[in-house]
Design a protein around this motif. Structure first.
Motif, PDB file in Angstrom:
ATOM      1  N   LEU B 267       0.799  -1.233   0.000  1.00  0.00           N
ATOM      2  CA  LEU B 267       0.000   0.000   0.000  1.00  0.00           C
ATOM      3  C   LEU B 267       0.835   1.288   0.000  1.00  0.00           C
ATOM      4  O   LEU B 267       0.890   1.963  -1.004  1.00  0.00           O
ATOM      5  CB  LEU B 267      -1.021  -0.010   1.137  1.00  0.00           C
ATOM      6  CG  LEU B 267      -1.948  -1.249   1.119  1.00  0.00           C
ATOM      7  CD1 LEU B 267      -2.764  -1.348   2.376  1.00  0.00           C
ATOM      8  CD2 LEU B 267      -2.829  -1.270  -0.112  1.00  0.00           C
ATOM      9  N   SER B 268       1.481   1.648   1.119  1.00  0.00           N
ATOM     10  CA  SER B 268       2.223   2.916   1.097  1.00  0.00           C
ATOM     11  C   SER B 268       3.268   2.955   2.191  1.00  0.00           C
ATOM     12  O   SER B 268       3.194   2.214   3.165  1.00  0.00           O
ATOM     13  CB  SER B 268       1.254   4.087   1.267  1.00  0.00           C
ATOM     14  OG  SER B 268       0.741   4.123   2.587  1.00  0.00           O
ATOM     15  N   PRO B 269       4.271   3.841   2.031  1.00  0.00           N
ATOM     16  CA  PRO B 269       5.233   4.052   3.124  1.00  0.00           C
ATOM     17  C   PRO B 269       4.586   4.927   4.207  1.00  0.00           C
ATOM     18  O   PRO B 269       3.548   5.543   3.962  1.00  0.00           O
ATOM     19  CB  PRO B 269       6.398   4.778   2.432  1.00  0.00           C
ATOM     20  CG  PRO B 269       5.842   5.379   1.192  1.00  0.00           C
ATOM     21  CD  PRO B 269       4.581   4.644   0.837  1.00  0.00           C
ATOM     22  N   PRO B 270       5.196   4.970   5.420  1.00  0.00           N
ATOM     23  CA  PRO B 270       4.540   5.674   6.536  1.00  0.00           C
ATOM     24  C   PRO B 270       4.403   7.186   6.304  1.00  0.00           C
ATOM     25  O   PRO B 270       5.342   7.837   5.856  1.00  0.00           O
ATOM     26  CB  PRO B 270       5.438   5.368   7.739  1.00  0.00           C
ATOM     27  CG  PRO B 270       6.715   4.840   7.196  1.00  0.00           C
ATOM     28  CD  PRO B 270       6.442   4.299   5.837  1.00  0.00           C
ATOM     29  N   THR B 271       3.244   7.713   6.644  1.00  0.00           N
ATOM     30  CA  THR B 271       2.897   9.103   6.328  1.00  0.00           C
ATOM     31  C   THR B 271       3.650  10.126   7.185  1.00  0.00           C
ATOM     32  O   THR B 271       4.239  11.068   6.649  1.00  0.00           O
ATOM     33  CB  THR B 271       1.364   9.281   6.467  1.00  0.00           C
ATOM     34  OG1 THR B 271       0.736   8.461   5.476  1.00  0.00           O
ATOM     35  CG2 THR B 271       0.942  10.729   6.253  1.00  0.00           C
ATOM     36  N   TYR B 272       3.636   9.955   8.499  1.00  0.00           N
ATOM     37  CA  TYR B 272       4.346  10.924   9.362  1.00  0.00           C
ATOM     38  C   TYR B 272       5.819  11.021   8.975  1.00  0.00           C
ATOM     39  O   TYR B 272       6.396  12.101   8.914  1.00  0.00           O
ATOM     40  CB  TYR B 272       4.272  10.507  10.837  1.00  0.00           C
ATOM     41  CG  TYR B 272       2.998  10.893  11.536  1.00  0.00           C
ATOM     42  CD1 TYR B 272       2.508  12.190  11.508  1.00  0.00           C
ATOM     43  CD2 TYR B 272       2.287   9.942  12.261  1.00  0.00           C
ATOM     44  CE1 TYR B 272       1.335  12.532  12.165  1.00  0.00           C
ATOM     45  CE2 TYR B 272       1.112  10.273  12.926  1.00  0.00           C
ATOM     46  CZ  TYR B 272       0.642  11.567  12.875  1.00  0.00           C
ATOM     47  OH  TYR B 272      -0.513  11.910  13.530  1.00  0.00           O
ATOM     48  N   ALA B 273       6.415   9.856   8.752  1.00  0.00           N
ATOM     49  CA  ALA B 273       7.838   9.833   8.431  1.00  0.00           C
ATOM     50  C   ALA B 273       8.117  10.600   7.138  1.00  0.00           C
ATOM     51  O   ALA B 273       9.138  11.283   7.017  1.00  0.00           O
ATOM     52  CB  ALA B 273       8.302   8.384   8.300  1.00  0.00           C
ATOM     53  N   GLN B 274       7.183  10.524   6.188  1.00  0.00           N
ATOM     54  CA  GLN B 274       7.394  11.250   4.934  1.00  0.00           C
ATOM     55  C   GLN B 274       7.314  12.763   5.145  1.00  0.00           C
ATOM     56  O   GLN B 274       8.003  13.531   4.469  1.00  0.00           O
ATOM     57  CB  GLN B 274       6.381  10.812   3.880  1.00  0.00           C
ATOM     58  CG  GLN B 274       6.684   9.424   3.347  1.00  0.00           C
ATOM     59  CD  GLN B 274       5.671   9.004   2.293  1.00  0.00           C
ATOM     60  OE1 GLN B 274       5.790   9.353   1.129  1.00  0.00           O
ATOM     61  NE2 GLN B 274       4.674   8.266   2.710  1.00  0.00           N
TER      62      GLN B 274
END
Lengths: 396, 396
Positions: B267-274
């Motif tokens: 699905l996706s990489p982590p949002t906060y980290a981005q």
């Protein structure tokens, strides 16, 4: 030019992703799209979780523990206890999303060419994880006429070979919304014990059950301790899909020790997300009550509206927030594309997920779509209206 | 009881993890431990990155794009351009750590039983990712006497078989600190072109080069566009190990399309980290200059101090923040354990990483350890003193 791998070539593409270019083109033409295709809830993330990250005082964003911190896992164990699931912190590994929990589980229990039996239709990405690890998905068909209930045990037994390592279920189900009864869980427990298999249950939609139905976890089944592996995730529970935090839960010590070695290779799950998720465990019960009430109302509206369409068959979802809808068309792939390319009602159209991608058996689900009811009721109502008019225009 | 997989059984355990119980026991006895064993920098994360997360106004922590947002990837492309590496946003997939980038790369280019040649000693977790995907690691030996320079090309060619899919390097190297020269990169380019292989370079330590040496990326090598795959990570660059953000970078379109399918499944990489990482790209150059100066000073101190120890051989690291140290002992595993179990100098001891876990060839590196110089100079100095006294006591 060097060539890519066979598994790279056979890696399935997400059934929705193929439609994205057509959706983008529609947007460029000024068409508004109502998204029935994705499981990204519109529900707000609990404030307690968002605040924990906003108020963090980290100065070094360091690795966390590979398996998640002791305090976090203890808190997760207390969450499970509240749900009448009795596990210890040592039975839990915190993962990067439910996806990673599934990868670790599959890697720990099955080798290249081994087989996993999954009732279909199933969450399309199971195909991806199986393909990446060389594991063969063996589907056992469930039917829309039966509301996607558990197929008869004989159907499972016909498929068991020396290479079968596990049965994998999703409960409540994505994409079916089906909630297995206690009796069905007991039937599965009996078969995995008889044939010495693992039972892997993706229970990420545990909280989303309707009509006062109760969820029965495989972890509640006595005598199944060495067989049961649960995949869990915070994504839908707290509307925190972007956190990418999940859990692998099992009382089988060998499985946990093995999964931990897979986890060590990738070092640790994301730190900020764990701050949010540890705090999310303090979310008041009223949040869940409200969310559940909202989804139940959306489901009722959606099913009522869809049932009124000519030639449309819809399964009654008892959990999660998806349903499979059979349409009076031949090919849902073409229809979904046509909705984006050639159709609009007053400048608006709908995007749906063609269901064939949720089946492993060729030719099944070709006249079905999956709808996610993660939208406001007004939008859902308008979406079904658009679908109704579109079907008339398409069939003509 | 169902049994775990063969790959689960052969999954290597991290060379450090085995020591953790002994470290915990030492702590309980009141012993202070100086950690020379881990690559978790003590350097502060850039404020601009931490602030971006503290000031975020998200209300729904939603999925991000599978490949990372367009704006973030464009900003990453500009970061590369500043480093004289010219790639487009489409050549970049944002991953959950460099670990995931490597998993996607291996899955995309090699099948079960295929082979990847890696100069050893190498980052121990390469073994884990290879094992998880059924790929065979074929080591080519580099030596401490040569400072771990690239082995002669003939040594690579001897190992190439029809199953060889790629050569994998880490540049600058963990655990060796070796920085490949432009000439060595050209030699590798020639061999992968001749044999139609991929060249995968883990360049996560790109910024950490000393003595005014320059890093040469495989992406800078002309004519290598279809062969070069770079693994990158923000972990060490911005002291953001806990973000779990990395990149997969290649101009080979087929590789990128294939890797994207692996990425879609999770699905996706982590949002906060981005959010943190996109902001981190605005870190002022002075931050890197200071960090580099600090690591260079630590390296100088460490190497000088170690060189004075009797019977100790130490390679001169030119990059990253590790070095391999050969000790006048038989078995570094036993020594590392003894340091925690049986030794202390005024209530203090050191924890080191036995180097055998960084070799694939049995019996190599057994008298070597890896030291990470991610500590203050005073601590490093005291650590070497403890090591010196410990060696005297151990050898006696």
């Amino acid at each position: 030019m060097p060539s890519i791998s066979r598994r790279g070539k056979t890696m399935p593409q997400s059934p929705i992703r193929k439609l994205v270019p057509f959706a983008e083109a529609a947007l460029k033409r000024g068409i508004k799209i109502i998204h029935l295709n994705i499981g990204q809830p519109d529900i707000k993330t609990p404030k307690v979780a968002l605040d924990a990250v906003r108020n963090n005082t980290l100065e070094v964003l360091a690795y966390s523990r590979t398996e998640g911190s002791e305090t976090y896992r203890e808190k997760i164990a207390r969450y499970y206890a509240k749900n009448d699931i009795h596990v210890h912190a040592d039975n839990i590994i915190v993962t990067t999303g439910g996806s990673e929990a599934l990868s670790f589980a599959l890697g720990s229990i099955a080798d290249n060419d081994d087989e996993i039996i999954i009732p279909e239709p199933f969450y399309a990405n199971y195909n991806g994880f199986a393909n990446a690890t060389g594991i063969k998905v063996v589907p056992v068909v469930s039917n829309i006429e039966n509301n996607f209930a558990l197929p008869p045990i004989e159907e499972f037994e016909k498929l068991i070979t020396p290479k079968t390592k596990a049965i994998l279920i999703c409960n409540p189900g994505n994409p079916t919304g089906y909630l297995y009864t206690k009796e069905e869980i007991k039937k599965l427990a009996a078969i995995v014990k008889k044939h010495n298999l693992f039972l892997v249950a993706d229970e990420v939609y545990r909280e989303f059950t309707y009509d006062n139905r109760e969820h029965h976890s495989i972890l509640q089944e006595e005598g199944l301790e060495e067989h049961a592996i649960v995949i869990d995730s915070v994504s839908k529970r707290y509307s925190m899909c972007g956190a990418r935090i999940g859990y692998l839960v099992s009382k089988n010590k060998e499985v946990m020790q093995t999964a931990l070695k897979f986890a060590q290779a990738r070092l640790s799950p994301p730190t900020y997300a764990q701050i949010a998720c540890e705090a999310a465990l303090d979310t008041p019960q009223s949040y869940f009550d409200d969310v559940k009430k909202e989804y139940e109302a959306r489901r009722n509206l959606l099913i009522t509206e869809l049932s009124e369409l000519d030639g449309v068959v819809v399964a009654q979802p008892q959990g999660a927030f998806y349903c499979i809808v059979q349409l009076p068309i031949d090919d849902a792939d073409s229809f979904a594309r046509w909705l984006l390319e050639d159709y609009n009602l007053d400048g608006e159209t709908v995007m749906v997920a063609p269901a064939a991608g949720f089946y492993a058996t060729d030719g099944l689900g070709t006249n079905q779509i999956r709808i996610a009811y993660v939208l406001e009721k007004d939008d859902l109502k308008r979406a079904v209206h658009i679908l109704k008019e579109a079907l008339k225009a398409y069939v003509l």
